[in-house]
Design a protein around this motif. Sequence first.
Motif, PDB file in Angstrom:
ATOM      1  N   ALA A 168      16.063 -14.968  -4.933  1.00 16.73           N
ATOM      2  CA  ALA A 168      16.738 -14.773  -6.210  1.00 16.73           C
ATOM      3  C   ALA A 168      17.066 -16.107  -6.878  1.00 16.73           C
ATOM      4  CB  ALA A 168      18.012 -13.963  -6.006  1.00 16.73           C
ATOM      5  N   ALA A 169      17.390 -17.126  -6.071  1.00 11.80           N
ATOM      6  CA  ALA A 169      17.721 -18.441  -6.635  1.00 11.80           C
ATOM      7  C   ALA A 169      16.537 -19.067  -7.345  1.00 11.80           C
ATOM      8  CB  ALA A 169      18.228 -19.363  -5.530  1.00 11.80           C
ATOM      9  N   ARG A 170      15.312 -18.736  -6.928  1.00 13.23           N
ATOM     10  CA  ARG A 170      14.107 -19.301  -7.539  1.00 13.23           C
ATOM     11  C   ARG A 170      13.363 -18.292  -8.407  1.00 13.23           C
ATOM     12  NH1 ARG A 170      15.598 -24.311  -7.388  1.00 13.23           N
ATOM     13  NH2 ARG A 170      15.165 -25.473  -5.455  1.00 13.23           N
ATOM     14  N   GLY A 171      13.966 -17.145  -8.658  1.00 16.12           N
ATOM     15  CA  GLY A 171      13.336 -16.158  -9.528  1.00 16.12           C
ATOM     16  C   GLY A 171      12.115 -15.503  -8.926  1.00 16.12           C
ATOM     17  N   ARG A 172      12.080 -15.356  -7.612  1.00 18.90           N
ATOM     18  CA  ARG A 172      10.942 -14.735  -6.951  1.00 18.90           C
ATOM     19  C   ARG A 172      11.283 -13.307  -6.536  1.00 18.90           C
ATOM     20  NH1 ARG A 172       7.819 -19.009  -6.864  1.00 18.90           N
ATOM     21  NH2 ARG A 172       8.704 -21.069  -6.400  1.00 18.90           N
ATOM     22  N   ASN A 173      10.317 -12.639  -5.941  1.00 18.84           N
ATOM     23  CA  ASN A 173      10.447 -11.227  -5.579  1.00 18.84           C
ATOM     24  C   ASN A 173      11.388 -11.092  -4.383  1.00 18.84           C
ATOM     25  OD1 ASN A 173      10.120  -8.550  -4.847  1.00 18.84           O
ATOM     26  ND2 ASN A 173       7.933  -8.522  -5.345  1.00 18.84           N
ATOM     27  N   ALA A 174      12.649 -10.752  -4.644  1.00 21.01           N
ATOM     28  CA  ALA A 174      13.642 -10.636  -3.574  1.00 21.01           C
ATOM     29  C   ALA A 174      13.388  -9.410  -2.709  1.00 21.01           C
ATOM     30  CB  ALA A 174      15.041 -10.589  -4.164  1.00 21.01           C
ATOM     31  N   ASP A 175      12.848  -8.336  -3.311  1.00 20.67           N
ATOM     32  CA  ASP A 175      12.565  -7.122  -2.528  1.00 20.67           C
ATOM     33  C   ASP A 175      11.498  -7.406  -1.478  1.00 20.67           C
ATOM     34  OD1 ASP A 175      14.411  -5.675  -3.973  1.00 20.67           O
ATOM     35  OD2 ASP A 175      12.932  -5.005  -5.450  1.00 20.67           O
ATOM     36  N   TRP A 176      10.450  -8.132  -1.872  1.00 17.38           N
ATOM     37  CA  TRP A 176       9.415  -8.456  -0.887  1.00 17.38           C
ATOM     38  C   TRP A 176       9.971  -9.377   0.190  1.00 17.38           C
ATOM     39  CZ3 TRP A 176       7.461 -12.870   1.137  1.00 17.38           C
ATOM     40  CH2 TRP A 176       6.332 -12.725   1.961  1.00 17.38           C
ATOM     41  N   ALA A 177      10.818 -10.327  -0.203  1.00 19.41           N
ATOM     42  CA  ALA A 177      11.399 -11.247   0.777  1.00 19.41           C
ATOM     43  C   ALA A 177      12.187 -10.477   1.832  1.00 19.41           C
ATOM     44  CB  ALA A 177      12.295 -12.255   0.074  1.00 19.41           C
ATOM     45  N   GLU A 178      12.920  -9.450   1.405  1.00 17.38           N
ATOM     46  CA  GLU A 178      13.671  -8.636   2.366  1.00 17.38           C
ATOM     47  C   GLU A 178      12.733  -7.825   3.255  1.00 17.38           C
ATOM     48  OE1 GLU A 178      17.233  -5.281   2.510  1.00 17.38           O
ATOM     49  OE2 GLU A 178      16.659  -6.212   0.604  1.00 17.38           O
ATOM     50  N   ARG A 179      11.660  -7.309   2.676  1.00 20.55           N
ATOM     51  CA  ARG A 179      10.694  -6.546   3.476  1.00 20.55           C
ATOM     52  C   ARG A 179      10.000  -7.443   4.497  1.00 20.55           C
ATOM     53  NH1 ARG A 179       6.392  -4.484   0.196  1.00 20.55           N
ATOM     54  NH2 ARG A 179       5.736  -3.451   2.132  1.00 20.55           N
ATOM     55  N   ALA A 180       9.756  -8.710   4.130  1.00 18.57           N
ATOM     56  CA  ALA A 180       9.136  -9.637   5.082  1.00 18.57           C
ATOM     57  C   ALA A 180      10.004  -9.813   6.315  1.00 18.57           C
ATOM     58  CB  ALA A 180       8.890 -10.985   4.408  1.00 18.57           C
ATOM     59  N   VAL A 181      11.325  -9.680   6.137  1.00 21.15           N
ATOM     60  CA  VAL A 181      12.246  -9.812   7.264  1.00 21.15           C
ATOM     61  C   VAL A 181      12.389  -8.497   8.007  1.00 21.15           C
ATOM     62  CG1 VAL A 181      14.623 -10.304   7.934  1.00 21.15           C
ATOM     63  CG2 VAL A 181      13.497 -11.713   6.202  1.00 21.15           C
ATOM     64  N   ARG A 182      12.666  -7.420   7.299  1.00 24.72           N
ATOM     65  CA  ARG A 182      12.953  -6.141   7.950  1.00 24.72           C
ATOM     66  C   ARG A 182      11.703  -5.458   8.491  1.00 24.72           C
ATOM     67  NH1 ARG A 182      18.144  -4.846   7.311  1.00 24.72           N
ATOM     68  NH2 ARG A 182      19.317  -5.661   5.521  1.00 24.72           N
ATOM     69  N   GLU A 183      10.592  -5.554   7.755  1.00 24.83           N
ATOM     70  CA  GLU A 183       9.375  -4.849   8.145  1.00 24.83           C
ATOM     71  C   GLU A 183       8.273  -5.782   8.627  1.00 24.83           C
ATOM     72  OE1 GLU A 183       8.156  -2.349   4.920  1.00 24.83           O
ATOM     73  OE2 GLU A 183      10.234  -1.812   4.393  1.00 24.83           O
ATOM     74  N   SER A 184       8.529  -7.081   8.609  1.00 24.48           N
ATOM     75  CA  SER A 184       7.573  -8.081   9.058  1.00 24.48           C
ATOM     76  C   SER A 184       6.249  -7.997   8.308  1.00 24.48           C
ATOM     77  CB  SER A 184       7.321  -7.946  10.569  1.00 24.48           C
ATOM     78  OG  SER A 184       6.722  -9.110  11.076  1.00 24.48           O
ATOM     79  N   VAL A 185       6.312  -7.727   6.982  1.00 19.78           N
ATOM     80  CA  VAL A 185       5.091  -7.640   6.190  1.00 19.78           C
ATOM     81  C   VAL A 185       4.531  -9.037   5.968  1.00 19.78           C
ATOM     82  CG1 VAL A 185       5.787  -5.515   5.042  1.00 19.78           C
ATOM     83  CG2 VAL A 185       6.388  -7.719   4.031  1.00 19.78           C
ATOM     84  N   ALA A 186       3.228  -9.131   5.857  1.00 19.07           N
ATOM     85  CA  ALA A 186       2.527 -10.373   5.556  1.00 19.07           C
ATOM     86  C   ALA A 186       1.440 -10.066   4.541  1.00 19.07           C
ATOM     87  CB  ALA A 186       1.937 -10.988   6.810  1.00 19.07           C
ATOM     88  N   ILE A 187       1.209 -10.971   3.599  1.00 19.68           N
ATOM     89  CA  ILE A 187       0.243 -10.729   2.530  1.00 19.68           C
ATOM     90  C   ILE A 187      -0.628 -11.954   2.333  1.00 19.68           C
ATOM     91  CG2 ILE A 187       1.610  -9.020   1.280  1.00 19.68           C
ATOM     92  CD1 ILE A 187       2.679 -11.232  -0.476  1.00 19.68           C
TER      93      ILE A 187
END
Length: 453
Positions: A168-187
């Motif tokens: 959020a501080a850099r205006g990026r996708n905060a929802d994806w950032a949370e999913r990367a932590v909780r669901e271990s998604v990689a793209i």
Amino acid sequence: MRLPSRARLTVAATAALAAALALAAPVAPPAAGAQRVLTLEIRGPITGGTAEYVEAGLAKAREGGYAALAVTLDTPGGALDATREIVQAMLASPTPIVVWVGPAGARAGSAGVFLTLAADVAAMHPTSNIGAAHPVTGSGRDVAEEAGKDMAKKVENDTAAFARSVAAARGRNADWAERAVRESVAITSADAVMQRVVDFTAPDLRSALDAADGRKVKTSAGESTLRTRGAALEPYEKTLRQKLLSFLADPNVLAILMLVGTLGIALELYHPGSFVPGVVGAFALFLGFMGMRVIPVNAGAVILLLVGAALLVVEAYVTTHGLAGLGGTACLVLGLLFFVDQASPDYRFAPGALRISPWIVWPTPIAVALALGFMAWKIAATRRRPLQLGAPGLLGSAGEALSDVGPAAGEVFVHGEYWQARSALPIPKGARVRVVAVDGLTVKVVAEAAAAG
């Protein structure tokens, strides 16, 4: 031809005036292409040495007036404390930061996700990937299996909130950032651009800086416009201290240092004055303590290593028939196996990235066991040999008569010593003799020929 004095004065005055005008003339501003960018490379796990390296680079970029700081990133993850230090320094930097995940095939895994999200401009190589920031143990297992469900939930929630705040501080996708932590998604890099995780793709760092030129970013010093096209790239190398910290971050090196240190100190205590083992051991422990600040170490494993070293020393001085040596070897094996604290919350971003290699765990106790076996064989061989000291050590020893030896008196040189001697039969001076008995401080000898007969 020599000029008149007045002419010489005129020429000198003209030259001085020209020089003054040249000095007073305004200096032309540097061309746009003369901008400088400081570059850093982060490869491998994120450790305390990495944090110190990045912080030093940010300070140099700020003090040197660089147009930007460019970071080439390729990491599987690392320590949470070091990651937080780096991210905090990046968010507080007045110098714009460009992060490029590269080269080809690179990744911004686990802790690398946070560094990429914290950049003012983030770019990726077309073949790179980003994600998989779910907290796990050092062995790659779920936190709940080793620390319990409650601790796993706390760690996951804390890490997810950390990811959202940075994005959020850099205006990026905060929802994806949370999913990367909780669901271990990689793209992939293309998906990262589509989902506003990074800004664009670039085949190299120079292309990334050219593409970032003209972008407006918000730093701690306020809004600024990047001027990085054609900028001169100045690499920032690690200092000796930072290289040392990165080297000591390897748990294989740290385990060997602790083992050498404890053995060196133990040898110095049992052999006071030998000096060298104590100095080497103290220096190894010093380096080991420096390394302990870099990665989490299991305190129980350190105790096992100390106990193992102590048992090996006991085996050398107490008759335990090998039991102390076997126990010490077993303690060394267990201590090396559990040396890295895989359940530590500071080390859940790099599954399996920093583990002690089997080439360190198993050869070490095998080498110790072989050394103990060799020592036991030498001790047994020594015990089978006849005594070399005292009266029993003199029996059968050969020597030379230093004077005539008879029933009354004489002198012989035997066993490296001068002895008073007697013999039932006369023995001339210079003859070879052999000791057959010891009576106080006098030896009874016979001639070599008689001893052989």
